[in-house]
Motif scaffolding. Structure first.
Motif, PDB file in Angstrom:
ATOM      1  N   VAL A   1      -5.403 -13.798 -26.619  1.00 12.24           N
ATOM      2  CA  VAL A   1      -6.643 -14.082 -27.348  1.00 12.24           C
ATOM      3  C   VAL A   1      -7.117 -15.502 -27.071  1.00 12.24           C
ATOM      4  N   ALA A   2      -6.167 -16.448 -27.010  1.00 14.18           N
ATOM      5  CA  ALA A   2      -6.514 -17.864 -26.846  1.00 14.18           C
ATOM      6  C   ALA A   2      -6.822 -18.235 -25.394  1.00 14.18           C
ATOM      7  N   GLY A   3      -6.570 -17.307 -24.471  1.00 15.17           N
ATOM      8  CA  GLY A   3      -6.765 -17.637 -23.054  1.00 15.17           C
ATOM      9  C   GLY A   3      -5.633 -18.487 -22.504  1.00 15.17           C
TER      10      GLY A   3
ATOM     11  N   GLN B   1      20.754  -4.610 -21.029  1.00 16.29           N
ATOM     12  CA  GLN B   1      22.013  -4.693 -21.785  1.00 16.29           C
ATOM     13  C   GLN B   1      22.437  -3.304 -22.283  1.00 16.29           C
ATOM     14  N   ILE B   2      21.474  -2.562 -22.823  1.00 16.51           N
ATOM     15  CA  ILE B   2      21.799  -1.231 -23.352  1.00 16.51           C
ATOM     16  C   ILE B   2      22.274  -0.319 -22.219  1.00 16.51           C
ATOM     17  N   ASP B   3      21.615  -0.434 -21.077  1.00 15.38           N
ATOM     18  CA  ASP B   3      21.952   0.415 -19.936  1.00 15.38           C
ATOM     19  C   ASP B   3      23.395   0.197 -19.470  1.00 15.38           C
ATOM     20  N   GLU B   4      23.917  -1.002 -19.705  1.00 13.65           N
ATOM     21  CA  GLU B   4      25.312  -1.252 -19.319  1.00 13.65           C
ATOM     22  C   GLU B   4      26.293  -0.543 -20.249  1.00 13.65           C
ATOM     23  N   ALA B   5      25.831  -0.242 -21.483  1.00 14.59           N
ATOM     24  CA  ALA B   5      26.723   0.333 -22.482  1.00 14.59           C
ATOM     25  C   ALA B   5      26.639   1.854 -22.585  1.00 14.59           C
ATOM     26  N   VAL B   6      25.536   2.436 -22.125  1.00  6.72           N
ATOM     27  CA  VAL B   6      25.362   3.894 -22.235  1.00  6.72           C
ATOM     28  C   VAL B   6      24.957   4.463 -20.876  1.00  6.72           C
ATOM     29  N   ASP B   7      24.977   5.794 -20.775  1.00  9.70           N
ATOM     30  CA  ASP B   7      24.603   6.431 -19.499  1.00  9.70           C
ATOM     31  C   ASP B   7      23.086   6.574 -19.366  1.00  9.70           C
ATOM     32  N   GLU B   8      22.434   6.854 -20.498  1.00  8.09           N
ATOM     33  CA  GLU B   8      20.981   7.079 -20.464  1.00  8.09           C
ATOM     34  C   GLU B   8      20.351   6.428 -21.696  1.00  8.09           C
ATOM     35  N   VAL B   9      19.123   5.931 -21.515  1.00  9.17           N
ATOM     36  CA  VAL B   9      18.443   5.262 -22.631  1.00  9.17           C
ATOM     37  C   VAL B   9      17.168   6.034 -22.973  1.00  9.17           C
ATOM     38  N   VAL B  10      17.075   6.477 -24.226  1.00  8.07           N
ATOM     39  CA  VAL B  10      15.849   7.096 -24.725  1.00  8.07           C
ATOM     40  C   VAL B  10      15.023   5.972 -25.346  1.00  8.07           C
ATOM     41  N   ILE B  11      13.814   5.783 -24.828  1.00  2.00           N
ATOM     42  CA  ILE B  11      12.960   4.698 -25.325  1.00  2.00           C
ATOM     43  C   ILE B  11      11.806   5.328 -26.095  1.00  2.00           C
ATOM     44  N   GLY B  12      11.812   5.119 -27.404  1.00  3.06           N
ATOM     45  CA  GLY B  12      10.744   5.647 -28.248  1.00  3.06           C
ATOM     46  C   GLY B  12       9.614   4.635 -28.318  1.00  3.06           C
ATOM     47  N   ILE B  13       8.401   5.082 -27.987  1.00  2.00           N
ATOM     48  CA  ILE B  13       7.215   4.224 -28.101  1.00  2.00           C
ATOM     49  C   ILE B  13       6.700   4.412 -29.525  1.00  2.00           C
ATOM     50  N   GLY B  14       7.056   3.471 -30.411  1.00  2.00           N
ATOM     51  CA  GLY B  14       6.770   3.620 -31.835  1.00  2.00           C
ATOM     52  C   GLY B  14       5.301   3.413 -32.174  1.00  2.00           C
ATOM     53  N   SER B  15       4.919   3.885 -33.362  1.00  2.00           N
ATOM     54  CA  SER B  15       3.526   3.783 -33.834  1.00  2.00           C
ATOM     55  C   SER B  15       2.565   4.286 -32.755  1.00  2.00           C
ATOM     56  N   ALA B  16       2.890   5.460 -32.203  1.00  2.00           N
ATOM     57  CA  ALA B  16       2.142   5.972 -31.044  1.00  2.00           C
ATOM     58  C   ALA B  16       0.690   6.316 -31.385  1.00  2.00           C
ATOM     59  N   GLY B  17       0.407   6.547 -32.649  1.00  2.00           N
ATOM     60  CA  GLY B  17      -0.973   6.867 -33.019  1.00  2.00           C
ATOM     61  C   GLY B  17      -1.850   5.634 -33.180  1.00  2.00           C
ATOM     62  N   GLN B  18      -1.236   4.453 -33.116  1.00  2.00           N
ATOM     63  CA  GLN B  18      -1.980   3.217 -33.344  1.00  2.00           C
ATOM     64  C   GLN B  18      -2.503   2.643 -32.035  1.00  2.00           C
ATOM     65  N   SER B  19      -3.734   2.152 -32.049  1.00  2.00           N
ATOM     66  CA  SER B  19      -4.293   1.417 -30.893  1.00  2.00           C
ATOM     67  C   SER B  19      -5.553   0.701 -31.351  1.00  2.00           C
ATOM     68  N   HIS B  20      -6.063  -0.164 -30.497  1.00  2.00           N
ATOM     69  CA  HIS B  20      -7.324  -0.866 -30.738  1.00  2.00           C
ATOM     70  C   HIS B  20      -7.330  -1.685 -32.028  1.00  2.00           C
ATOM     71  N   THR B  21      -6.169  -2.243 -32.371  1.00  2.00           N
ATOM     72  CA  THR B  21      -6.100  -3.198 -33.484  1.00  2.00           C
ATOM     73  C   THR B  21      -5.446  -4.466 -32.951  1.00  2.00           C
TER      74      THR B  21
ATOM     75  N   LEU C   1      -8.518  -7.007 -26.448  1.00  2.00           N
ATOM     76  CA  LEU C   1      -7.893  -7.700 -27.585  1.00  2.00           C
ATOM     77  C   LEU C   1      -8.797  -8.833 -28.085  1.00  2.00           C
ATOM     78  N   GLN C   2      -9.438  -9.545 -27.159  1.00  2.00           N
ATOM     79  CA  GLN C   2     -10.345 -10.621 -27.579  1.00  2.00           C
ATOM     80  C   GLN C   2     -11.523 -10.045 -28.360  1.00  2.00           C
ATOM     81  N   LYS C   3     -12.028  -8.907 -27.926  1.00  2.00           N
ATOM     82  CA  LYS C   3     -13.174  -8.288 -28.622  1.00  2.00           C
ATOM     83  C   LYS C   3     -12.756  -7.806 -30.012  1.00  2.00           C
ATOM     84  N   ILE C   4     -11.586  -7.185 -30.087  1.00  2.00           N
ATOM     85  CA  ILE C   4     -11.101  -6.712 -31.400  1.00  2.00           C
ATOM     86  C   ILE C   4     -10.955  -7.900 -32.352  1.00  2.00           C
ATOM     87  N   THR C   5     -10.414  -8.993 -31.840  1.00  2.00           N
ATOM     88  CA  THR C   5     -10.190 -10.179 -32.676  1.00  2.00           C
ATOM     89  C   THR C   5     -11.522 -10.779 -33.110  1.00  2.00           C
ATOM     90  N   ASP C   6     -12.487 -10.854 -32.186  1.00  2.00           N
ATOM     91  CA  ASP C   6     -13.821 -11.361 -32.529  1.00  2.00           C
ATOM     92  C   ASP C   6     -14.449 -10.501 -33.619  1.00  2.00           C
TER      93      ASP C   6
END
Ligand code: NAD
Length: 168
Positions: A134-136, A22-42, A160-165
């Motif tokens: 997590v639930a399979g 949808q955004i691509d139809e309205a603009v020429d280029e889309v900048v996609i920010g990958i937020g919370s980039a320092g976060q992982s393994h939670t 993700l299953q291991k982190i949750t366990d």
């Protein structure tokens, strides 16, 4: 005209793909920010920024959109967040978000912020996909095929299953 979209993409799903179309139809280029980039393994943020760049990039290959993928780590000072993003991203003209806090920060900085259309939000939702992993339960139909393949390659469900366990 260039639009900015920020999301955590934990993981990237079909709702996100619809949104970028949808955004691509309205603009020429889309900048996609990958937020919370320092976060992982939670439980909320199982995948690293690098893994998410990979997942999103693979999914976007199905689209004919000109995009930039930029990892953006969170910072402590919200008042500086828009400036932080400006230093990391190509210049952008308009911001796409449904997050009221994100909206406020960009509007205070003088940007036009456009709301984004939601696509079957009860199914296409990161927390629902992580719950199913997590639930399979069946999660693959909720993400683009290349994302399912990339999650399998990195052992994302087992992680993700291991982190949750470990948490419980
Ligand atoms: P999100 O990951 O919740 O969503 C990204 C986009 O996808 C949103 O526009 C959302 O509406 C859309 N979306 C989700 N499901 C959809 C569906 N089914 N159909 C269509 N669209 C759908 O994004 P968010 O929570 O707004 O991300 C904000 C990021 O900014 C976070 O990483 C947050 O930590 C960061 N942030 C950081 C600071 C700071 O560092 N000080 C301040 C504010 C925000």
């Amino acid at each position: 005209m260039r639009g900015l979209l920020i999301g955590r993409f934990q993981p990237f799903h079909l709702g996100h793909r619809y949104l970028i179309e949808q955004i691509d139809e309205a603009v020429d280029e889309v900048v996609i920010g990958i937020g919370s980039a320092g976060q992982s393994h939670t439980r909320e943020n199982p995948f690293t920024a690098g893994e998410r760049v990979h997942l999103v990039q693979d999914a976007l290959e199905e689209l004919d959109a000109k995009t930039y993928l930029i990892p953006i780590a969170d910072i402590e000072r919200n008042a500086m967040w828009v400036t932080h993003i400006e230093t990391l991203c190509p210049e952008f003209d308009v911001v796409y978000s449904n997050n009221p806090f994100v909206e406020r920060l960009f509007e205070e900085a003088g940007y036009e912020v456009r709301g984004t259309p939601l696509h079957e939000r009860d199914r296409y939702c990161g927390s629902e996909i992580r719950r199913r992993m997590v639930a399979g339960d069946r999660w693959r139909p909720l993400v683009p095929d290349p994302v399912a393949a990339a999650v399998d390659d990195i052992g994302g469900v087992a992680r993700l299953q291991k982190i949750t366990d470990d948490d419980t």
